[in-house]
Design a protein around this motif. Structure first.
Motif, PDB file in Angstrom:
ATOM      1  N   UNK A 135       0.843  -1.197   0.000  1.00 47.60           N
ATOM      2  CA  UNK A 135       0.000   0.000   0.000  1.00 47.60           C
ATOM      3  C   UNK A 135       0.878   1.247   0.000  1.00 47.60           C
ATOM      4  N   UNK A 136       0.318   2.316  -0.529  1.00 42.99           N
ATOM      5  CA  UNK A 136       0.960   3.641  -0.465  1.00 42.99           C
ATOM      6  C   UNK A 136      -0.095   4.602   0.053  1.00 42.99           C
ATOM      7  N   UNK A 137       0.142   5.107   1.264  1.00 43.66           N
ATOM      8  CA  UNK A 137      -0.839   5.968   1.899  1.00 43.66           C
ATOM      9  C   UNK A 137      -0.193   7.287   2.279  1.00 43.66           C
ATOM     10  N   UNK A 138      -1.000   8.227   2.761  1.00 39.51           N
ATOM     11  CA  UNK A 138      -0.512   9.535   3.180  1.00 39.51           C
ATOM     12  C   UNK A 138      -0.594   9.661   4.694  1.00 39.51           C
ATOM     13  N   UNK A 139       0.476  10.162   5.299  1.00 39.77           N
ATOM     14  CA  UNK A 139       0.491  10.465   6.725  1.00 39.77           C
ATOM     15  C   UNK A 139       0.404  11.977   6.872  1.00 39.77           C
ATOM     16  N   UNK A 140      -0.585  12.428   7.632  1.00 40.15           N
ATOM     17  CA  UNK A 140      -0.770  13.867   7.780  1.00 40.15           C
ATOM     18  C   UNK A 140      -1.179  14.532   6.482  1.00 40.15           C
ATOM     19  N   UNK A 141      -1.717  13.749   5.548  1.00 39.84           N
ATOM     20  CA  UNK A 141      -2.169  14.243   4.246  1.00 39.84           C
ATOM     21  C   UNK A 141      -1.044  14.872   3.443  1.00 39.84           C
ATOM     22  N   UNK A 142       0.217  14.546   3.801  1.00 36.60           N
ATOM     23  CA  UNK A 142       1.364  15.144   3.108  1.00 36.60           C
ATOM     24  C   UNK A 142       2.424  14.111   2.737  1.00 36.60           C
ATOM     25  N   UNK A 143       2.824  13.302   3.702  1.00 41.47           N
ATOM     26  CA  UNK A 143       3.942  12.392   3.510  1.00 41.47           C
ATOM     27  C   UNK A 143       3.463  11.032   3.026  1.00 41.47           C
ATOM     28  N   UNK A 144       4.013  10.566   1.909  1.00 37.56           N
ATOM     29  CA  UNK A 144       3.660   9.253   1.374  1.00 37.56           C
ATOM     30  C   UNK A 144       4.432   8.181   2.135  1.00 37.56           C
ATOM     31  N   UNK A 145       3.701   7.188   2.622  1.00 40.58           N
ATOM     32  CA  UNK A 145       4.316   6.074   3.343  1.00 40.58           C
ATOM     33  C   UNK A 145       3.959   4.783   2.619  1.00 40.58           C
ATOM     34  N   UNK A 146       4.963   4.008   2.288  1.00 43.89           N
ATOM     35  CA  UNK A 146       4.741   2.714   1.648  1.00 43.89           C
ATOM     36  C   UNK A 146       4.909   1.628   2.689  1.00 43.89           C
ATOM     37  N   UNK A 147       3.953   0.708   2.737  1.00 43.44           N
ATOM     38  CA  UNK A 147       4.007  -0.343   3.741  1.00 43.44           C
ATOM     39  C   UNK A 147       3.192  -1.532   3.265  1.00 43.44           C
ATOM     40  N   UNK A 148       3.183  -2.586   4.064  1.00 46.48           N
ATOM     41  CA  UNK A 148       2.377  -3.747   3.704  1.00 46.48           C
ATOM     42  C   UNK A 148       0.907  -3.468   4.008  1.00 46.48           C
ATOM     43  N   UNK A 149       0.070  -4.454   3.844  1.00 41.87           N
ATOM     44  CA  UNK A 149      -1.370  -4.249   3.961  1.00 41.87           C
ATOM     45  C   UNK A 149      -1.786  -3.911   5.385  1.00 41.87           C
ATOM     46  N   UNK A 150      -3.019  -3.410   5.505  1.00 44.53           N
ATOM     47  CA  UNK A 150      -3.549  -2.960   6.792  1.00 44.53           C
ATOM     48  C   UNK A 150      -3.534  -4.073   7.829  1.00 44.53           C
ATOM     49  N   UNK A 151      -3.770  -5.312   7.404  1.00 40.62           N
ATOM     50  CA  UNK A 151      -3.768  -6.462   8.304  1.00 40.62           C
ATOM     51  C   UNK A 151      -3.293  -7.677   7.526  1.00 40.62           C
ATOM     52  N   UNK A 152      -3.088  -8.780   8.241  1.00 37.51           N
ATOM     53  CA  UNK A 152      -2.666 -10.008   7.571  1.00 37.51           C
ATOM     54  C   UNK A 152      -3.726 -10.467   6.575  1.00 37.51           C
ATOM     55  N   UNK A 153      -4.998 -10.306   6.930  1.00 39.51           N
ATOM     56  CA  UNK A 153      -6.074 -10.690   6.024  1.00 39.51           C
ATOM     57  C   UNK A 153      -6.101  -9.805   4.784  1.00 39.51           C
ATOM     58  N   UNK A 154      -5.587  -8.566   4.929  1.00 33.99           N
ATOM     59  CA  UNK A 154      -5.564  -7.656   3.790  1.00 33.99           C
ATOM     60  C   UNK A 154      -4.634  -8.116   2.691  1.00 33.99           C
ATOM     61  N   UNK A 155      -3.659  -8.954   3.038  1.00 39.54           N
ATOM     62  CA  UNK A 155      -2.748  -9.498   2.029  1.00 39.54           C
ATOM     63  C   UNK A 155      -3.436 -10.687   1.376  1.00 39.54           C
ATOM     64  N   UNK A 156      -3.923 -10.494   0.157  1.00 41.74           N
ATOM     65  CA  UNK A 156      -4.806 -11.480  -0.445  1.00 41.74           C
ATOM     66  C   UNK A 156      -4.633 -11.527  -1.961  1.00 41.74           C
ATOM     67  N   UNK A 157      -5.049 -12.615  -2.547  1.00 39.85           N
ATOM     68  CA  UNK A 157      -5.090 -12.738  -3.992  1.00 39.85           C
ATOM     69  C   UNK A 157      -6.522 -12.666  -4.472  1.00 39.85           C
ATOM     70  N   UNK A 158      -6.745 -12.002  -5.610  1.00 39.88           N
ATOM     71  CA  UNK A 158      -8.087 -11.851  -6.156  1.00 39.88           C
ATOM     72  C   UNK A 158      -8.076 -12.174  -7.649  1.00 39.88           C
ATOM     73  N   UNK A 159      -9.176 -12.714  -8.150  1.00 39.48           N
ATOM     74  CA  UNK A 159      -9.290 -12.910  -9.597  1.00 39.48           C
ATOM     75  C   UNK A 159      -9.609 -11.581 -10.276  1.00 39.48           C
TER      76      UNK A 159
END
Length: 380
Positions: free
Chosen positions: A225-249
């Motif tokens: 994921x690539x999200x914003x911290x403080x609506x300014x700084x881009x932070x790249x990290x893994x998914x929100x939770x373990x379940x968020x890491x998933x495969x989809x068709x």
């Protein structure tokens, strides 16, 4: 004077001294302290303020939380610090916390040097939750005897008043989704918009890399994921939770849109030459630079405005997606897996939001209860 153990740092004996008016009062206090010490509930006096404890607690929490999450914790507790932070931790009372809560609901939005309108109930509730969590830890550390915020609750009248004042914006209906798809059919970001309509979070769309896609097998992996911290700084990290890491068709239209978008980027790279960044992300501009969630939202809101579509949060495309899938018989356990949740109750509580038309089938089914025939509708 009462022995209360030894200092773990120095090994020296620790003592408490109390001065009281009579021998009887002193004996009662001695007994009280001795009992609390025996039960492991004795709290030694200290001069630590609420702010000092929150600093310590946040520093410890930062070891286990994502940068974006701890940033949210800090912002949430900053709402508390201004009015409660200077108070000694052991002198903080339930009345203090209650008074802060009522103030926050009335005029908690600070504007320069003066108060503004009240904070939303959800914001105050989040601040209370973090304060309670910090004070629970202070109890466990024997810095305070009890959590004085534990029983503080948002008044029901405040909740009802907010609900009356601000109606919830429902997600797009199926008809509105169709209108949006038609509007973006020739948009450069058509493929990323379809990924949003598949129920991916904006941060997941922004973090998607071409390496996460297998267009031949029609699958994608949500792992970044690539999200914003403080609506300014881009932070790249893994998914929100373990379940968020998933495969989809990949549905066929999405796969085709991604193929076309990949070809578009190849042509843009050829035209830009050395100026092209080649970041490897799916969601990039014409020079290959990755776009953030604010830019993605901005593009979507621009389409909504240009086509007179009802403006909703791009994040709420998740609700449109999961409501449609639930209405069309996708089982609960598959719905939760698609959403990236461990518990389907979270999916159904927050993202399955049937509207009146979704209930139309139930209205038709109700007729069977009465035994009445269904009238034939004649065209005029």
């Amino acid at each position: 004077m009462v022995d209360v153990g030894t200092d773990p740092a120095t090994g020296k004996r620790k003592q408490l001294t109390r001065t009281l008016g009579t021998l009887k009062e002193a004996q009662a206090e001695y007994a009280r302290i001795a009992v609390r010490r025996h039960n492991g509930a004795l709290v030694s006096r200290n001069k630590m303020t609420v702010n000092e404890w929150l600093d310590q607690w946040l520093a410890k929490k930062a070891e286990d939380l994502e940068e974006s999450t701890i940033s949210t914790y800090r912002v949430t507790l900053d709402r508390v610090r201004g009015r409660l932070g200077h108070i000694r931790l052991q002198e903080l009372t339930e009345d203090d916390v209650e008074a802060w809560m009522l103030w926050a609901l009335r005029e908690g939005r600070i504007r320069a040097t003066k108060a503004g309108p009240g904070l939303r109930v959800t914001s105050v509730e989040m601040s209370l939750a973090r304060l309670k969590e910090a004070l629970n830890r202070a109890v466990a550390r024997r810095l305070v005897a009890v959590n004085v915020a534990q029983e503080v609750r948002i008044p029901r009248k405040a909740r009802k008043a907010e609900r009356r004042a601000k109606a919830e914006v429902p997600p797009w209906s199926v008809t509105e989704v169709h209108a949006f798809v038609r509007a973006v059919r020739d948009h450069r970001l058509y493929a990323p918009f379809l990924l949003s309509l598949m129920g991916l979070r904006p941060a997941e769309v922004c973090g998607m890399r071409w390496a996460d896609l297998d267009l031949d097998k029609a699958t994608l992996a949500v792992a970044n994921t690539r999200t914003l911290v403080g609506n300014k700084t881009v932070v790249e990290k893994d998914t929100k939770s373990l379940a968020g890491e998933r495969g989809l068709p990949l549905p066929a239209p999405v796969r085709e849109a991604l193929r076309n978008f990949k070809a578009t980027q190849a042509a843009e790279e050829l035209a830009a030459g050395r100026a092209y960044e080649g970041s490897g992300y799916v969601l990039v501009d014409e020079l290959g630079a990755p776009l953030d969630v604010r830019q993605l939202r901005g593009q979507a809101y621009g389409v909504m405005a240009e086509n007179a579509l009802r403006r909703v949060r791009l994040y709420d495309a998740r609700a449109s997606c999961f409501t449609y899938l639930a209405n069309h018989g996708v089982p609960d356990h598959l719905l939760a897996r698609w959403a990236g949740h461990t518990d389907v109750r979270a999916t159904k509580r927050w993202y399955v939001k049937p509207d009146v038309e979704d209930l139309r089938a139930a209205a038709h089914a109700w007729t069977g209860l009465t035994g009445l025939p269904t009238p034939v509708v004649r065209e005029m």
